[in-house]
Design an enzyme around this catalytic site. Structure first.
Site, PDB file in Angstrom:
ATOM      1  N   HIS A 178     -46.373  -8.725  -2.370  1.00  0.00           N
ATOM      2  CA  HIS A 178     -46.580  -9.393  -3.662  1.00  0.00           C
ATOM      3  C   HIS A 178     -45.372 -10.304  -3.902  1.00  0.00           C
ATOM      4  O   HIS A 178     -44.227  -9.878  -3.682  1.00  0.00           O
ATOM      5  CB  HIS A 178     -46.690  -8.330  -4.756  1.00  0.00           C
ATOM      6  CG  HIS A 178     -47.045  -8.892  -6.094  1.00  0.00           C
ATOM      7  ND1 HIS A 178     -46.155  -9.640  -6.842  1.00  0.00           N
ATOM      8  CD2 HIS A 178     -48.184  -8.827  -6.818  1.00  0.00           C
ATOM      9  CE1 HIS A 178     -46.736 -10.007  -7.966  1.00  0.00           C
ATOM     10  NE2 HIS A 178     -47.979  -9.521  -7.974  1.00  0.00           N
ATOM     11  N   ARG A 188     -43.711 -11.173  -6.399  1.00  0.00           N
ATOM     12  CA  ARG A 188     -42.679 -10.795  -7.381  1.00  0.00           C
ATOM     13  C   ARG A 188     -42.298  -9.316  -7.297  1.00  0.00           C
ATOM     14  O   ARG A 188     -41.797  -8.749  -8.254  1.00  0.00           O
ATOM     15  CB  ARG A 188     -43.165 -11.147  -8.789  1.00  0.00           C
ATOM     16  CG  ARG A 188     -43.105 -12.639  -9.093  1.00  0.00           C
ATOM     17  CD  ARG A 188     -43.704 -13.004 -10.418  1.00  0.00           C
ATOM     18  NE  ARG A 188     -45.127 -12.710 -10.499  1.00  0.00           N
ATOM     19  CZ  ARG A 188     -46.086 -13.436  -9.927  1.00  0.00           C
ATOM     20  NH1 ARG A 188     -45.770 -14.502  -9.229  1.00  0.00           N
ATOM     21  NH2 ARG A 188     -47.349 -13.087 -10.036  1.00  0.00           N
ATOM     22  N   ARG A 223     -17.368   8.086   2.291  1.00  0.00           N
ATOM     23  CA  ARG A 223     -17.140   8.329   0.864  1.00  0.00           C
ATOM     24  C   ARG A 223     -18.477   8.430   0.130  1.00  0.00           C
ATOM     25  O   ARG A 223     -19.356   7.598   0.311  1.00  0.00           O
ATOM     26  CB  ARG A 223     -16.289   7.199   0.256  1.00  0.00           C
ATOM     27  CG  ARG A 223     -14.828   7.275   0.682  1.00  0.00           C
ATOM     28  CD  ARG A 223     -14.020   6.134   0.125  1.00  0.00           C
ATOM     29  NE  ARG A 223     -14.492   4.851   0.612  1.00  0.00           N
ATOM     30  CZ  ARG A 223     -14.065   3.677   0.159  1.00  0.00           C
ATOM     31  NH1 ARG A 223     -13.164   3.621  -0.792  1.00  0.00           N
ATOM     32  NH2 ARG A 223     -14.540   2.552   0.661  1.00  0.00           N
ATOM     33  N   ASP A 275       0.847  -1.194   0.000  1.00  0.00           N
ATOM     34  CA  ASP A 275       0.000   0.000   0.000  1.00  0.00           C
ATOM     35  C   ASP A 275       0.883   1.245   0.000  1.00  0.00           C
ATOM     36  O   ASP A 275       1.990   1.232   0.539  1.00  0.00           O
ATOM     37  CB  ASP A 275      -0.919   0.002   1.221  1.00  0.00           C
ATOM     38  CG  ASP A 275      -2.172   0.829   0.976  1.00  0.00           C
ATOM     39  OD1 ASP A 275      -3.267   0.225   0.853  1.00  0.00           O
ATOM     40  OD2 ASP A 275      -2.072   2.066   0.894  1.00  0.00           O
ATOM     41  N   LYS A 284     -20.171  -7.740 -11.975  1.00  0.00           N
ATOM     42  CA  LYS A 284     -20.047  -6.840 -10.825  1.00  0.00           C
ATOM     43  C   LYS A 284     -20.843  -5.549 -11.047  1.00  0.00           C
ATOM     44  O   LYS A 284     -21.590  -5.085 -10.181  1.00  0.00           O
ATOM     45  CB  LYS A 284     -18.573  -6.520 -10.598  1.00  0.00           C
ATOM     46  CG  LYS A 284     -18.289  -5.362  -9.701  1.00  0.00           C
ATOM     47  CD  LYS A 284     -18.577  -5.712  -8.269  1.00  0.00           C
ATOM     48  CE  LYS A 284     -18.336  -4.527  -7.360  1.00  0.00           C
ATOM     49  NZ  LYS A 284     -18.324  -4.879  -5.973  1.00  0.00           N
ATOM     50  N   ARG A 321     -17.628  -8.942  -3.763  1.00  0.00           N
ATOM     51  CA  ARG A 321     -19.072  -8.705  -3.648  1.00  0.00           C
ATOM     52  C   ARG A 321     -19.542  -8.646  -2.210  1.00  0.00           C
ATOM     53  O   ARG A 321     -20.742  -8.688  -1.920  1.00  0.00           O
ATOM     54  CB  ARG A 321     -19.815  -9.812  -4.398  1.00  0.00           C
ATOM     55  CG  ARG A 321     -19.347  -9.897  -5.833  1.00  0.00           C
ATOM     56  CD  ARG A 321     -19.563 -11.275  -6.390  1.00  0.00           C
ATOM     57  NE  ARG A 321     -20.849 -11.376  -7.022  1.00  0.00           N
ATOM     58  CZ  ARG A 321     -21.554 -12.496  -7.092  1.00  0.00           C
ATOM     59  NH1 ARG A 321     -21.080 -13.593  -6.574  1.00  0.00           N
ATOM     60  NH2 ARG A 321     -22.720 -12.509  -7.685  1.00  0.00           N
ATOM     61  N   CYS A 352     -19.319   2.297  -4.018  1.00  0.00           N
ATOM     62  CA  CYS A 352     -19.702   1.285  -5.014  1.00  0.00           C
ATOM     63  C   CYS A 352     -20.918   1.695  -5.856  1.00  0.00           C
ATOM     64  O   CYS A 352     -20.800   1.974  -7.034  1.00  0.00           O
ATOM     65  CB  CYS A 352     -19.981  -0.030  -4.301  1.00  0.00           C
ATOM     66  SG  CYS A 352     -18.678  -0.471  -3.146  1.00  0.00           S
ATOM     67  N   THR A 378     -13.036  -2.909  -9.089  1.00  0.00           N
ATOM     68  CA  THR A 378     -14.161  -2.741 -10.012  1.00  0.00           C
ATOM     69  C   THR A 378     -13.711  -1.852 -11.166  1.00  0.00           C
ATOM     70  O   THR A 378     -13.156  -0.769 -10.931  1.00  0.00           O
ATOM     71  CB  THR A 378     -15.344  -2.085  -9.272  1.00  0.00           C
ATOM     72  OG1 THR A 378     -15.627  -2.870  -8.121  1.00  0.00           O
ATOM     73  CG2 THR A 378     -16.566  -2.011 -10.157  1.00  0.00           C
TER      74      THR A 378
END
Ligand code: SAJ
Length: 433
Positions: free
Chosen positions: A250, A252, A337, A35, A212, A159, A266, A126
């Site tokens: 519901h 769905r 962030r 790093d 992703k 993820r 993200c 990403t």
């Protein structure tokens, strides 16, 4: 192939890089984290985590003590002594919402200078779809070696959900795409060490990159839909949360939760990677762009709610004190962030309000740089209008009697409206008049 003697160099010891490094070290592999942040390197080498994440401090301590995890700023040494190299560095967007891949480019340049035959390079950052094939591979091939033939390359997106990172890294399904099937297999055998989730091997690098972006864009778009529904409900004097909960019965339907806007590194960034690459390939993405616009407009909507609630009480926003509870992008994290709290605070200050902030998690310097004063919770509750922005657990016990000036704007569905109304407090919220 990967075995007990394999060593790994991980570029990027941030919110995702450090947990990955610690889990791989716990599995028995020797991990050298790289790093550019010397302070964080020192903290890690002293056996602590510079990142607030449940269980991470303990895991870093354990693996550093066993001499399996260490950190350095010396990328050359780390690459030279490893068989596997991973890149988990941040990829933000610039002012024009275009991807900034400088950290990936810099990592790949360092890797290529020391790349050897048989190395496996795994990208986790990403990136816009196509980045591995079009940017990463050519950079690595500057070493004179040929991808696929001399060294292996795979892409696998991270993820895990911040604040539950270690658990999700160890249990979520993992999607892996390689430059060839051997690369995919090798990467897969590495992740098998740390996850009992399913390993899904997709055809190639770009498919894994796209997966992703599709996931986070799906969530951002659905939140935008919920936010827009909430604004409509508010205009119709319908309680949006009650309506959404009823609709979600519901089989769905799964409407997401409206709020003050979408923050974090993200969801508020990744959709732009699709927009950018789609455009380069002649495809417009109006739904994704509009969803971003809707979510980015939410702090302004919250400011309007605060203003009109104050006016209903015979006050003006100019000169009023607004007490913001929470500025982290979501509950119980220290990460600010892309937080919607920042544009909200700036908007309120621009309107002439005096903004005071309580958030024990977020670094004071960050809050001060927005022009707000940091206060304790008791003081924030004395404000003309209290605004709950982040659903930190510590705010869930707030009682009506604690809201001194009788006005709260609750941007998350975590406090009960009726309780506050019965307690004589005016209760407003996103989707609630
Ligand atoms: N939010 C809402 N309404 C919702 C859900 C979230 O307003 O119904 C807001 C949150 O308050 C926050 C933002 O959205 O400001 C993002 O929070 P989040 O909890 O949805 O997601 P992140 O950014 O912490 O993590 C996401 C996850 N992606 C998905 O769930 C598809 C995580 O799994 C990823 O690993 C992570 O992005 C990442 O690193 O990409």
């Amino acid at each position: 192939m990967i075995n007990e003697n394999s060593s790994i160099a991980i570029f990027g010891l941030g919110h995702m890089g450090l947990p990955t490094a610690a889990l791989l070290a716990e599995s028995g592999l020797r991990v050298r984290g790289v790093d550019i942040n010397i302070k964080n390197v020192e903290i890690i080498n002293s056996g602590h985590s510079p990142i607030m994440e449940p269980g991470l401090d303990e895991l870093v301590k354990k693996t550093v003590e066993k001499d399996l995890l260490s950190a350095t700023t010396d990328s050359k040494e780390a690459v030279a002594n490893s068989q596997i190299i991973m890149v988990i560095v941040p990829t933000p967007v610039d002012r024009n919402k275009k991807s900034d891949l400088s950290a990936v480019i810099s990592a790949c340049r360092s890797i290529s200078e020391n790349l050897k035959k048989e190395h496996l390079v795994i990208i986790e950052s990403t990136v816009p779809p196509g980045t591995c094939q079009k940017l990463v591979v050519p950079l690595l091939e500057k070493s004179g070696l040929k991808a696929g033939q001399d060294f292996k390359v795979a892409y696998t997106p991270e993820r895990a959900l911040p604040n539950n990172t270690l658990y999700e890294m160890a249990h979520n399904a993992r999607v892996i795409g390689g430059i060839d099937s051997e690369s995919t297999q090798m990467a897969s055998s590495l992740y098998e060490r740390i996850t009992d989730g399913e390993i899904i091997m997709v055809k190639n690098l770009v498919t894994a990159e796209m997966v992703k972006l599709m996931e986070n864009t799906y969530r951002d778009t659905n939140i935008a839909l919920a936010n827009e529904m909430a604004l409509v409900c508010s205009a119709l004097d319908v309680d949006a949360i009650e309506a959404i909960q009823a609709a979600n019965h519901h089989p769905r339907v799964n409407i997401h939760t409206p709020g003050p806007g979408v923050g974090g590194h993200c969801l508020s960034i990744d959709p732009y990677f699709i927009v950018e690459t789609a455009l380069e390939n002649g495809v417009d993405t109006p739904l994704i762009r509009t969803s971003r616009e809707v979510n980015e407009a939410m702090p302004g909507e919250v400011s309007k709610i605060v203003q009109s609630a104050l006016e209903d009480m015979g006050k003006t926003i100019e000169g009023s004190e607004i007490g913001i509870l929470g500025v982290a992008y979501k509950g119980n994290v220290a990460d600010a962030r892309e937080t919607p709290a920042k544009p909200l605070i700036k908007n309120l200050i621009k309107k002439g309000a005096n903004v005071v902030v309580n958030d024990p998690y977020v670094f004071p310097d960050i809050i001060n740089s927005w022009g707000a004063e940091i206060v304790d919770l008791k003081r924030a509750l004395l404000s003309d209008c209290v605004v709950l922005v982040t659903d930190h657990d510590l705010y869930l016990n707030i009682k009506p009697s604690m809201i001194t000036n009788g006005l709260i704007v609750c941007t998350r569905p975590v406090l009960d409206r009726e309780t506050f109304q019965k307690g004589g407090v005016t209760f407003k919220g996103v989707g609630r008049r």
